[in-house]
Write an enzyme that holds these catalytic residues in place. Structure first.
Site, PDB file in Angstrom:
ATOM      1  N   LYS A 121       0.844  -1.204   0.000  1.00  0.00           N
ATOM      2  CA  LYS A 121       0.000   0.000   0.000  1.00  0.00           C
ATOM      3  C   LYS A 121       0.878   1.252   0.000  1.00  0.00           C
ATOM      4  O   LYS A 121       0.612   2.213  -0.732  1.00  0.00           O
ATOM      5  CB  LYS A 121      -0.946  -0.017   1.214  1.00  0.00           C
ATOM      6  CG  LYS A 121      -2.078  -1.039   1.040  1.00  0.00           C
ATOM      7  CD  LYS A 121      -2.889  -1.308   2.300  1.00  0.00           C
ATOM      8  CE  LYS A 121      -3.907  -2.415   2.028  1.00  0.00           C
ATOM      9  NZ  LYS A 121      -4.699  -2.815   3.187  1.00  0.00           N
ATOM     10  N   GLN A 124      -4.883  -1.637   9.345  1.00  0.00           N
ATOM     11  CA  GLN A 124      -4.806  -2.984   8.760  1.00  0.00           C
ATOM     12  C   GLN A 124      -5.415  -4.011   9.717  1.00  0.00           C
ATOM     13  O   GLN A 124      -5.085  -4.045  10.901  1.00  0.00           O
ATOM     14  CB  GLN A 124      -3.328  -3.323   8.460  1.00  0.00           C
ATOM     15  CG  GLN A 124      -3.127  -4.590   7.649  1.00  0.00           C
ATOM     16  CD  GLN A 124      -3.688  -4.497   6.233  1.00  0.00           C
ATOM     17  OE1 GLN A 124      -3.736  -3.436   5.625  1.00  0.00           O
ATOM     18  NE2 GLN A 124      -4.115  -5.624   5.695  1.00  0.00           N
ATOM     19  N   ASP A 140     -11.344   2.465   3.465  1.00  0.00           N
ATOM     20  CA  ASP A 140     -11.716   1.046   3.348  1.00  0.00           C
ATOM     21  C   ASP A 140     -13.225   0.883   3.158  1.00  0.00           C
ATOM     22  O   ASP A 140     -13.685  -0.191   2.761  1.00  0.00           O
ATOM     23  CB  ASP A 140     -11.348   0.297   4.638  1.00  0.00           C
ATOM     24  CG  ASP A 140      -9.958  -0.323   4.609  1.00  0.00           C
ATOM     25  OD1 ASP A 140      -9.545  -0.794   3.533  1.00  0.00           O
ATOM     26  OD2 ASP A 140      -9.308  -0.351   5.671  1.00  0.00           O
TER      27      ASP A 140
HETATM   28  N1  GUN Z   1      -7.057  -6.944   5.912  1.00  0.00           N
HETATM   29  C1  GUN Z   1      -7.311  -7.710   4.835  1.00  0.00           C
HETATM   30  N2  GUN Z   1      -7.863  -6.953   3.845  1.00  0.00           N
HETATM   31  C2  GUN Z   1      -7.943  -5.698   4.337  1.00  0.00           C
HETATM   32  C3  GUN Z   1      -8.419  -4.479   3.780  1.00  0.00           C
HETATM   33  O1  GUN Z   1      -8.888  -4.382   2.636  1.00  0.00           O
HETATM   34  N3  GUN Z   1      -8.331  -3.393   4.601  1.00  0.00           N
HETATM   35  C4  GUN Z   1      -7.838  -3.469   5.870  1.00  0.00           C
HETATM   36  N4  GUN Z   1      -7.807  -2.355   6.589  1.00  0.00           N
HETATM   37  N5  GUN Z   1      -7.400  -4.591   6.405  1.00  0.00           N
HETATM   38  C5  GUN Z   1      -7.448  -5.693   5.633  1.00  0.00           C
END
Ligand code: GUN
Length: 284
Positions: free
Chosen positions: A52, A96, A119
């Protein structure tokens, strides 16, 4: 031969569009900013967070990482989010998941300002998706829609079957297909005669989390099959929820793993962060 949907190429195109719009925004003195929070030392989360941050740099965003120890308390985490919510240089906040034991995922998500919730996990953004009036789409389902659009198939009137009912993928996925007038069925662990249901699908989305779960007897001839899974097979090799080699010959189009849905999730996160910056600056 089926069309193999190239998630890498489609993701690169989305990221190039975001980069172009970001360059124009920077001319006006605005740089989109994303804060990424990672708590603990889950190796998969570390890889995702690194990817990211790398994507942010590539499209021209400002990004900062807050790597906190697994011993972080709920109050400490909420205090950090409160501080990020108040900062005008941070347009998107992403924590995350999963969080280490003892921390409450739900309370943490709800503490993020909805306008910075890139998200789209906050209840108010989830509600907006139900109503069809959203600013942010959850990244993975939004990426899947881009892949479906790339095949040229019209969703309207089609039988769409989603396997999996998670809040992150299955449920919002079904909503997005419904918004495009698909006839949508959600299957899950209690679904009776799963193969009978999935065989009806013109568009089949697998988000189960089980290696090679979807077999040819579950797929209609000519279906578009989208594989959201990210698993390891018996030899430790990365594979999806679909038994790709066996299923592909029956499909009109199918996504590979890796190189299908995975790269799209980050591209859509970049798009959401740009949207957040535009919204917060009164430009959208
Ligand atoms: N953990 C697995 N996929 C995601 C996601 O798309 N966003 C976040 N914040 N955590 C995750």
């Amino acid at each position: 031969m089926p069309q193999i949907i190239d998630g890498k190429a489609i993701s690169a195109k989305v990221r190039a569009e975001v980069a172009e719009q970001t360059a124009a925004l920077k001319q006006r003195g605005i740089t989109p900013g994303l804060a990424v929070i990672i708590v603990g030392d889950d190796p998969a989360s570390r890889v995702y967070v690194n990817n990211k941050k790398k994507a942010c740099a590539e499209v021209g965003f400002y990004s900062e990482e807050h790597a906190l120890p697994a011993t972080t308390t709920q109050d400490e985490l909420l205090a950090l989010i409160k501080c990020l919510n108040a900062r005008s240089d941070i347009n998107g906040i992403l924590c995350q998941l999963p969080l280490p034991k003892g921390l409450d995922d739900k309370a943490v998500i709800e503490s993020i300002a909805p306008i910075k919730d890139v998200d789209a996990f906050h209840a108010s953004n989830v509600g907006r998706i139900m109503l069809g009036e959203y600013s942010f789409l959850p990244c993975t389902p939004a990426g899947v829609m881009e892949l479906i659009h790339s095949t040229g198939i019209e969703v309207s009137g089609k039988e769409c079957v989603v396997i999996g009912r998670s809040n992150i993928v299955g449920k919002p996925m079904a909503m997005l297909l419904l918004h495009e007038n698909g006839t949508v069925t959600i299957c899950h662990s209690r679904t009776r005669d799963l193969a009978e249901v999935t065989r009806r699908a013109d568009i089949l989305v697998a988000a189960v989390g089980k290696a090679k779960f979807v077999t040819p007897d579950m797929v209609k001839e000519g279906a578009v099959v989208i594989d959201v899974g990210m698993n390891r097979d018996e030899n430790g090799k990365l594979c999806g929820d679909v038994d790709f080699d066996a299923v592909a010959p029956k499909c009109s189009a199918i996504t590979p793993v890796p190189g299908g849905v995975g790269p799209m999730t980050i591209a859509m996160l970049m798009r959401n962060t740009l949207t957040a910056a535009l919204l917060q600056n009164g430009l959208e």
